[in-house]
Design a protein around this motif. Structure first.
Motif, PDB file in Angstrom:
ATOM      1  N   CYS A 385     -10.649  43.729  18.668  1.00 57.12           N
ATOM      2  CA  CYS A 385     -11.117  43.066  19.897  1.00 57.12           C
ATOM      3  C   CYS A 385     -12.640  43.184  20.036  1.00 57.12           C
ATOM      4  O   CYS A 385     -13.169  44.287  20.185  1.00 57.12           O
ATOM      5  CB  CYS A 385     -10.439  43.661  21.131  1.00 57.12           C
ATOM      6  N   PRO A 386     -13.358  42.060  20.024  1.00 62.59           N
ATOM      7  CA  PRO A 386     -14.819  42.121  20.136  1.00 62.59           C
ATOM      8  C   PRO A 386     -15.290  42.487  21.540  1.00 62.59           C
ATOM      9  O   PRO A 386     -16.465  42.763  21.752  1.00 62.59           O
ATOM     10  CB  PRO A 386     -15.248  40.692  19.762  1.00 62.59           C
ATOM     11  N   MET A 387     -14.356  42.472  22.509  1.00 61.59           N
ATOM     12  CA  MET A 387     -14.727  42.814  23.883  1.00 61.59           C
ATOM     13  C   MET A 387     -14.318  44.249  24.220  1.00 61.59           C
ATOM     14  O   MET A 387     -14.379  44.664  25.375  1.00 61.59           O
ATOM     15  CB  MET A 387     -14.063  41.847  24.868  1.00 61.59           C
ATOM     16  N   LEU A 389     -11.397  45.706  24.400  1.00 65.65           N
ATOM     17  CA  LEU A 389     -10.283  45.760  25.345  1.00 65.65           C
ATOM     18  C   LEU A 389      -9.037  46.321  24.656  1.00 65.65           C
ATOM     19  O   LEU A 389      -9.070  46.661  23.465  1.00 65.65           O
ATOM     20  CB  LEU A 389     -10.013  44.348  25.898  1.00 65.65           C
ATOM     21  N   PRO A 391      -5.558  44.928  23.991  1.00 71.37           N
ATOM     22  CA  PRO A 391      -4.603  43.814  24.040  1.00 71.37           C
ATOM     23  C   PRO A 391      -3.144  44.268  24.091  1.00 71.37           C
ATOM     24  O   PRO A 391      -2.332  43.638  24.773  1.00 71.37           O
ATOM     25  CB  PRO A 391      -4.876  43.043  22.745  1.00 71.37           C
ATOM     26  N   PHE A 394      -2.262  44.941  27.556  1.00 69.19           N
ATOM     27  CA  PHE A 394      -2.138  43.693  28.326  1.00 69.19           C
ATOM     28  C   PHE A 394      -0.746  43.089  28.136  1.00 69.19           C
ATOM     29  O   PHE A 394      -0.164  42.523  29.058  1.00 69.19           O
ATOM     30  CB  PHE A 394      -3.186  42.656  27.904  1.00 69.19           C
ATOM     31  N   CYS A 414     -11.378  39.309  28.868  1.00 68.39           N
ATOM     32  CA  CYS A 414     -10.832  38.747  27.627  1.00 68.39           C
ATOM     33  C   CYS A 414     -11.325  37.315  27.460  1.00 68.39           C
ATOM     34  O   CYS A 414     -11.211  36.506  28.372  1.00 68.39           O
ATOM     35  CB  CYS A 414      -9.305  38.775  27.671  1.00 68.39           C
ATOM     36  N   ILE A 415     -11.870  37.004  26.283  1.00 72.98           N
ATOM     37  CA  ILE A 415     -12.395  35.654  26.039  1.00 72.98           C
ATOM     38  C   ILE A 415     -11.371  34.789  25.301  1.00 72.98           C
ATOM     39  O   ILE A 415     -11.694  33.694  24.859  1.00 72.98           O
ATOM     40  CB  ILE A 415     -13.737  35.706  25.266  1.00 72.98           C
ATOM     41  N   GLU A 416     -10.158  35.311  25.157  1.00 70.53           N
ATOM     42  CA  GLU A 416      -9.055  34.580  24.520  1.00 70.53           C
ATOM     43  C   GLU A 416      -9.424  34.100  23.121  1.00 70.53           C
ATOM     44  O   GLU A 416      -9.112  32.971  22.724  1.00 70.53           O
ATOM     45  CB  GLU A 416      -8.608  33.412  25.417  1.00 70.53           C
ATOM     46  N   CYS A 417     -10.091  34.970  22.377  1.00 70.10           N
ATOM     47  CA  CYS A 417     -10.560  34.576  21.046  1.00 70.10           C
ATOM     48  C   CYS A 417      -9.448  34.565  20.007  1.00 70.10           C
ATOM     49  O   CYS A 417      -9.553  33.898  18.980  1.00 70.10           O
ATOM     50  CB  CYS A 417     -11.672  35.515  20.583  1.00 70.10           C
ATOM     51  N   GLY A 418      -8.387  35.314  20.245  1.00 67.02           N
ATOM     52  CA  GLY A 418      -7.262  35.299  19.313  1.00 67.02           C
ATOM     53  C   GLY A 418      -7.347  36.319  18.189  1.00 67.02           C
ATOM     54  O   GLY A 418      -6.467  36.367  17.313  1.00 67.02           O
ATOM     55  N   CYS A 419      -8.383  37.170  18.171  1.00 62.26           N
ATOM     56  CA  CYS A 419      -8.501  38.170  17.096  1.00 62.26           C
ATOM     57  C   CYS A 419      -7.294  39.103  17.086  1.00 62.26           C
ATOM     58  O   CYS A 419      -6.769  39.454  16.031  1.00 62.26           O
ATOM     59  CB  CYS A 419      -9.766  39.007  17.279  1.00 62.26           C
ATOM     60  N   CYS A 420      -6.857  39.509  18.281  1.00 63.66           N
ATOM     61  CA  CYS A 420      -5.743  40.463  18.364  1.00 63.66           C
ATOM     62  C   CYS A 420      -4.460  39.841  17.816  1.00 63.66           C
ATOM     63  O   CYS A 420      -3.731  40.461  17.036  1.00 63.66           O
ATOM     64  CB  CYS A 420      -5.554  40.942  19.797  1.00 63.66           C
ATOM     65  N   VAL A 431      -2.227  36.578  22.837  1.00 71.22           N
ATOM     66  CA  VAL A 431      -3.050  35.685  23.662  1.00 71.22           C
ATOM     67  C   VAL A 431      -2.174  34.936  24.669  1.00 71.22           C
ATOM     68  O   VAL A 431      -2.553  34.772  25.833  1.00 71.22           O
ATOM     69  CB  VAL A 431      -3.850  34.692  22.785  1.00 71.22           C
ATOM     70  N   ILE A 434      -1.520  37.305  27.402  1.00 70.64           N
ATOM     71  CA  ILE A 434      -2.729  37.542  28.201  1.00 70.64           C
ATOM     72  C   ILE A 434      -2.983  36.349  29.132  1.00 70.64           C
ATOM     73  O   ILE A 434      -3.260  36.509  30.320  1.00 70.64           O
ATOM     74  CB  ILE A 434      -3.945  37.800  27.280  1.00 70.64           C
TER      75      ILE A 434
HETATM   76  S1  SF4 Z   1      -7.991  37.514  22.816  1.00 67.34           S
HETATM   77 FE1  SF4 Z   1      -7.487  39.605  22.211  1.00 67.34          FE
HETATM   78  S2  SF4 Z   1      -9.122  40.189  20.817  1.00 67.34           S
HETATM   79 FE2  SF4 Z   1      -9.875  38.384  21.934  1.00 67.34          FE
HETATM   80  S3  SF4 Z   1     -10.985  39.233  23.703  1.00 67.34           S
HETATM   81 FE3  SF4 Z   1      -8.891  38.896  24.369  1.00 67.34          FE
HETATM   82  S4  SF4 Z   1      -7.866  40.855  24.071  1.00 67.34           S
HETATM   83 FE4  SF4 Z   1      -9.744  40.907  22.855  1.00 67.34          FE
END
Ligand code: SF4
Ligand code: SF4
Length: 448
Positions: A385-387, A389, A391, A394, A414-420, A431, A434
């Motif tokens: 998670c780049p933020m 957080l 996940p 969540f 959460c920027i909903e980037c999808g990395c997790c 995501v 979340i």
């Molecule tokens: S989508 Fe997942 S990895 Fe991306 S910011 Fe949100 S919690 Fe972190």
């Protein structure tokens, strides 16, 4: 949010900008990029559609009200809907023709033949005030073309007391498959730089940096040539890493600054704008050209001829895919945008809007999704998670409607980037969970 340490492998110049080594940030992932499908396809202008359906709300903010009625003749570039609200953006006819219908949500135009926009007399933006530049950007309906579709004139208007030090142009294009920004940087480098200069004047920022992932060598070359006569603008290579193009990540990578929790880029003196948006802003201010078309990547193993296309707003996905040879027999899913932040489309009647960065058609092989299993508490999602957080937590909150707990864990960052999602070995749809939790929090707020 845990504070990320400043990276020691980045060199900052005396101006504070990373100059020698590539910029990067903590967390993130290295997905399969699959950019080779469209990377070498030059920008191509798609044939004009005979019919478009232009949505009244294509941006974050208040929807627009139509300015035209059924049966009216319209010309390409004509403003057809607007709103008095500041956080809003007008929409324009994307072809010349007649208004066939106004549904609740869109203006449908049937074309009357070729409709080329005739630019106004070129304007010298340097003779304009910052306010005039922001007004021109607003009038042209410019929104963030990277996918967020936030009105650009709002971003350019800082809260009282804040000032901009840097314009940061986002040329990271870290989403797998998408290559439209890369083609724009290669083929329209001069316009990207013109956009940087227009935005600098529009917000009073003395410096600009264009951040480009280091594997986009041709783009770096074109841009470096284009900025050579503008010492106030620099081009900075970035690590190839997802989500390098996230606003907060880009600021960290380029300036080494951290946007405070709940804060905005302007809190650290930065305006972040996608490179395609910068070109649109330059066209709006210097030519009076509204945003009635945009560049998109049409790609994926499920489309016969991947392309980087300039298409009119309001054209259907079906027509665009048809122009690209149609769907391959084994295509199973179509996504608006990239595979990590995009959204699966329900019908190919859906139309291209200002925020559509790509149309991705995936084969069964590309879209393969394994069955969900239980969380094994491996912590990979947290590491990615780049933020900074949690996940996995969540997911628990979402499934058990623990909304206050989710808020306490800062789910709104959460920027909903999808990395997790991408790294989870148990294929838990993080995501999705979340987003659901955030929607429930919003619904509760409205009800209160
Ligand atoms: S989508 Fe997942 S990895 Fe991306 S910011 Fe949100 S919690 Fe972190
Ligand atoms: S990556 Fe998946 S399995 Fe691992 S802790 Fe996160 S949610 Fe659980």
């Amino acid at each position: 949010m845990r504070k990320g340490a400043l990276r020691r492998d980045i060199c900052y110049s005396e101006k504070g900008v990373m100059s020698l080594k590539r910029g990067t940030f903590s967390g993130g992932i290295s997905p399969l990029y699959k950019k080779e499908l469209a990377r070498d396809k030059p920008l191509e202008v798609m044939r004009e559609p005979e019919r478009v359906s232009v949505p009244l709300k294509q941006h974050i903010g208040a929807p627009c009200t139509p300015l035209v009625s059924k049966g009216d003749d319209v010309t390409v570039g004509q403003k057809i809907a607007e709103s008095e609200h500041f956080v809003s953006s007008p929409v324009h006819a994307s072809i010349s023709g007649r208004v066939a219908e106004i549904t609740g949500a869109s203006v449908v135009i049937e074309g009357t033949g070729r409709s080329a926009f005739s630019s106004a007399v070129p304007r010298n933006f340097e003779a304009l005030s910052a306010e005039e530049i922001r007004a021109a950007v607003r009038e042209a309906g410019i929104v963030g073309l990277g996918g967020a579709a936030f009105p650009t004139h709002v971003k350019m208007t800082p809260p009282r007391g804040n000032t901009f030090e840097y314009v940061l142009l986002n040329g990271a294009e870290c989403e797998p498959y998408l290559t439209i920004d890369e083609r724009i940087m290669i083929e329209k480098a001069d316009r990207v730089v013109a956009g940087a200069r227009v935005l600098m004047k529009g917000v009073g920022a003395p410096k600009a940096v264009i951040g480009v992932e280091e594997d986009k060598e041709a783009a770096l070359l074109s841009l470096r040539k284009a900025v050579s006569v503008f010492p106030e603008i620099s081009v900075a290579p970035l690590a190839v890493k997802y989500p390098q193009g996230g606003e907060k990540m880009l600021i960290k990578s380029l300036l080494g600054r951290e946007v405070p929790v709940g804060g905005l880029p302007v809190d650290v003196g930065a305006l972040v704008v996608n490179v395609g948006t910068a070109v649109a802003a330059a066209d709006a201010v210097t030519e009076g050209r509204p945003l009635y078309e945009r560049g998109i990547t049409v790609t994926g193993g499920g489309v016969k001829e991947p392309k980087n296309l300039v298409v009119r707003i309001g054209v259907s996905f079906a027509e665009v895919l048809d122009y690209c040879g149609g769907l391959a027999p084994d295509a199973v899913r179509v996504i608006a945008g990239g595979p990590l932040m995009g959204r699966a489309v329900v019908s190919l009647d859906e139309v291209v809007v200002k925020g559509t960065s790509g149309i991705l058609a995936l084969t069964a092989e590309e879209a393969k999704s394994a069955e969900e299993r239980v969380c094994i508490r491996c912590g990979r999602c947290v590491d990615a998670c780049p933020m900074f957080l949690t996940p996995n937590a969540f997911a628990v909150c979402s499934r058990n409607a623990l909304l206050d707990e989710a808020l306490g864990l800062d789910i709104r960052s959460c920027i909903e980037c999808g990395c997790c999602d991408y790294v989870c070995p148990s294929r838990i749809p993080l995501v999705h969970l979340i987003r659901r939790c955030k929607a429930e929090i919003e619904a509760r707020k409205l009800a209160e």
